[in-house]
Write a protein that holds these residues in place. Structure first.
Motif, short mmCIF file in Angstrom:
data_model
loop_
_atom_site.label_atom_id
_atom_site.label_comp_id
_atom_site.label_asym_id
_atom_site.label_seq_id
_atom_site.Cartn_x
_atom_site.Cartn_y
_atom_site.Cartn_z
N VAL A 77 17.21 73.09 33.41
CA VAL A 77 16.76 73.53 34.74
C VAL A 77 17.89 74.10 35.59
N SER A 78 19.14 73.71 35.27
CA SER A 78 20.24 74.15 36.13
C SER A 78 21.54 74.15 35.34
N VAL A 79 22.44 75.10 35.64
CA VAL A 79 23.71 75.19 34.90
C VAL A 79 24.87 75.47 35.84
N MET A 80 26.05 75.04 35.39
CA MET A 80 27.30 75.35 36.09
C MET A 80 28.25 75.84 35.00
N ALA A 81 28.62 77.13 35.07
CA ALA A 81 29.35 77.73 33.94
C ALA A 81 30.69 78.29 34.36
N GLY A 139 20.36 82.25 30.13
CA GLY A 139 21.56 83.10 30.07
C GLY A 139 21.85 83.75 31.42
N ASP A 140 20.82 84.21 32.09
CA ASP A 140 21.02 84.81 33.42
C ASP A 140 21.63 83.79 34.38
N ALA A 141 21.14 82.55 34.31
CA ALA A 141 21.66 81.50 35.20
C ALA A 141 23.13 81.21 34.86
N VAL A 142 23.48 81.22 33.57
CA VAL A 142 24.87 81.00 33.15
C VAL A 142 25.76 82.11 33.72
N ALA A 143 25.32 83.37 33.58
CA ALA A 143 26.12 84.51 34.07
C ALA A 143 26.30 84.43 35.59
N GLU A 144 25.22 84.12 36.27
CA GLU A 144 25.29 84.06 37.74
C GLU A 144 26.19 82.91 38.19
N GLY A 192 30.65 80.75 40.73
CA GLY A 192 31.35 79.47 40.78
C GLY A 192 30.53 78.35 41.40
N ARG A 193 29.24 78.30 41.08
CA ARG A 193 28.39 77.22 41.64
C ARG A 193 27.24 76.93 40.66
N TRP A 194 26.55 75.80 40.92
CA TRP A 194 25.36 75.49 40.13
C TRP A 194 24.28 76.54 40.41
N VAL A 195 23.56 76.95 39.35
CA VAL A 195 22.46 77.92 39.52
C VAL A 195 21.24 77.39 38.78
N ASP A 196 20.08 77.40 39.44
CA ASP A 196 18.83 76.99 38.80
C ASP A 196 18.32 78.11 37.90
N VAL A 197 17.66 77.72 36.82
CA VAL A 197 17.03 78.71 35.93
C VAL A 197 15.77 79.22 36.63
N ALA A 198 15.69 80.54 36.81
CA ALA A 198 14.59 81.15 37.59
C ALA A 198 13.37 81.35 36.71
N ARG A 199 12.54 80.30 36.63
CA ARG A 199 11.44 80.37 35.66
C ARG A 199 10.21 81.11 36.15
N THR A 200 10.18 81.48 37.43
CA THR A 200 9.06 82.32 37.88
C THR A 200 9.10 83.56 37.00
N PRO A 201 7.99 83.96 36.36
CA PRO A 201 8.09 85.10 35.44
C PRO A 201 8.71 86.30 36.13
#
Ligand SMILES: NC(=O)c1ccc[n+]([C@@H]2O[C@H](COP(=O)([O-])OP(=O)(O)OC[C@H]3O[C@@H](n4cnc5c(N)ncnc54)[C@H](O)[C@@H]3O)[C@@H](O)[C@H]2O)c1
Length: 391
Positions: free
Chosen positions: A201-205, A367-372, A377-386
């Protein structure tokens, strides 16, 4: 209803992995009617080498072949969407290599198109199909590990260690904006989602490019080749050599993965460990027939892959008795057996064990959340809205 022996396939792309697809299809009893290469000459050369009867000169010619029920897309990444879209439009089932697309907007459109057409659609996340992984998914689901808490591991390779190492994956217009994460990290992330049954649901990369300029040979290069060309052109690099990703799963579990294509000595090393509230499990791609099971109050165990000791899904994926090691190439046969069961039934299963286009799209969103996250430089939620489907 068809029988497997009457189902026909064709394979687009005749490089490293296209060859593995052809061999696995033959092994499960599917007829490969032809291949499509990057040019008619290259296709003819590879068809002859593989003993495949025909080299199509174009995708149009391939799709006019009525004997072809399923098309496998194993071309470089930027061709997946246009080719898969044409295949689905022609009413054929499709097995597409990962990543499904270059962008999540493209993969969302493909998911819709395949669903509307009612064709069987798969993304070749083959690592799910090591028999022990099919087994682990079932023992995690039945609670053998307790609540999944901590999921860690790595995917390391070394074939892009040197500035003289070159491949189309280094060109973002062909490989995509993420390189190490898109190419191999995606396998690990898909696998963990599959094994745990929990979405990310969320990543920090954090990502790094250690080799800012690479030498591109002026001629073509085979994937994993170590041949060096004397004629090169210097190319600036924008994509990552390594990534470190912290992960939050939907059940509250935490994770961490390291991804690298510049780790000397690691040819193709995927490792994972899942720590639960009752027990733990761990696996290493270099010893793929062994599953480590960790216990607190009794001795740890190592399960050597053996159909007699595995869950039904593990048994289905296994092709050989215990003690006869199954490896990378075997996973393709196991995956294709699951896909072609749906092809024979002429309808996609509701929750198939293989990754569908929807799973491939989900991986694009991660992958988009990882790149963002890496960019900001912050946690990003995976944008699951189609993502919006282009008109
Ligand atoms: N699932 C896996 O384990 C796995 C492993 C390796 C690669 N892959 C994926 O498979 C795809 C191919 O990777 P690879 O390592 O085999 O690359 P590769 O460069 O070895 O092979 C790609 C092939 O596609 C051909 N090609 C190029 N343009 C084409 C076109 N217009 N039409 C038809 N064929 C064309 C090339 O000539 C080449 O033979 C990639 O998307 C990659 O991510 C998956």
């Amino acid at each position: 209803m068809k029988r497997l022996s009457t189902v026909g396939a064709a394979v687009i792309g005749t490089g490293f992995i296209g060859t593995v697809h052809v061999e696995a299809l033959r092994r499960i009893g599917v007829q490969v009617h032809g291949v499509l290469g990057s040019s008619p000459e290259r296709g003819a050369e590879r068809a002859a080498a593989l003993g495949v009867p025909k080299a199509y000169v174009s995708l149009e010619e391939l799709l006019e072949d009525e004997r072809v029920d399923v098309v496998h897309v194993t071309s470089p990444n930027h061709l997946h969407v246009p080719q898969a879209s044409a295949i689905v439009a022609a009413g054929r089932h499709v097995v597409c290599e990962k990543p499904l697309a270059l962008t999540a907007a493209e993969s969302a459109a493909l998911v819709e198109q395949a669903a509307a057409a009612g064709v069987v659609n798969a993304v070749n996340f083959n690592i799910r199909f090591y028999p022990l992984h099919q087994h682990v998914r079932e023992i995690v689901a039945r609670g053998d590990l307790g609540d999944v808490r901590f999921v860690t591991g790595h995917y390391f390779q070394d074939w892009l260690l040197l500035e003289t190492d070159w491949n189309w994956r280094l060109e973002p217009d062909k490989g995509g904006a993420l390189r190490a994460v898109g190419d191999i990290g995606s396998h690990w992330l898909d696998l963990m989602t599959f094994l745990t049954g929990e979405q990310i649901v969320s990543v920090m990369a954090d990502m790094a490019t250690f080799i800012p300029v690479r030498e591109q040979p002026t001629g073509p290069v085979e994937t994993f080749s170590t041949d060096r060309s004397s004629e090169t052109v210097s190319r600036p690099m924008g994509t990552e050599d390594v990534a470190s990703i912290l992960i939050r799963f939907e059940n509250g579990a935490r994770g961490a993965v390291s991804v690298s294509q510049v780790s000397a000595g690691r040819k193709n090393s995927l490792q994972w460990e899942i720590d639960g509230s009752v027990a733990a499990a761990a696996w290493d791609s270099e010893t793929p027939d062994h599953l480590w099971l960790g216990h607190r109050d009794r001795p740890n165990e190592v399960l050597m892959r053996n159909p007699a000791l595995m869950t039904p899904a593990g048994q289905r994926a296994a092709a050989l008795p215990g003690g006869h090691v199954e490896g990378f190439g075997d996973t393709f046969g196991a995956l294709f057996r699951a896909v072609y069961a749906d092809v024979v039934a002429e309808t996609p299963a509701e929750r198939p064990p293989y990754a569908t286009f929807a799973d491939g799209h989900d991986e694009m969103l991660v992958g988009d959340a990882v790149a963002e996250s890496a960019a900001q430089g912050r946690w990003v939620d995976v944008a699951r809205t189609p993502a919006p489907v282009p008109a």
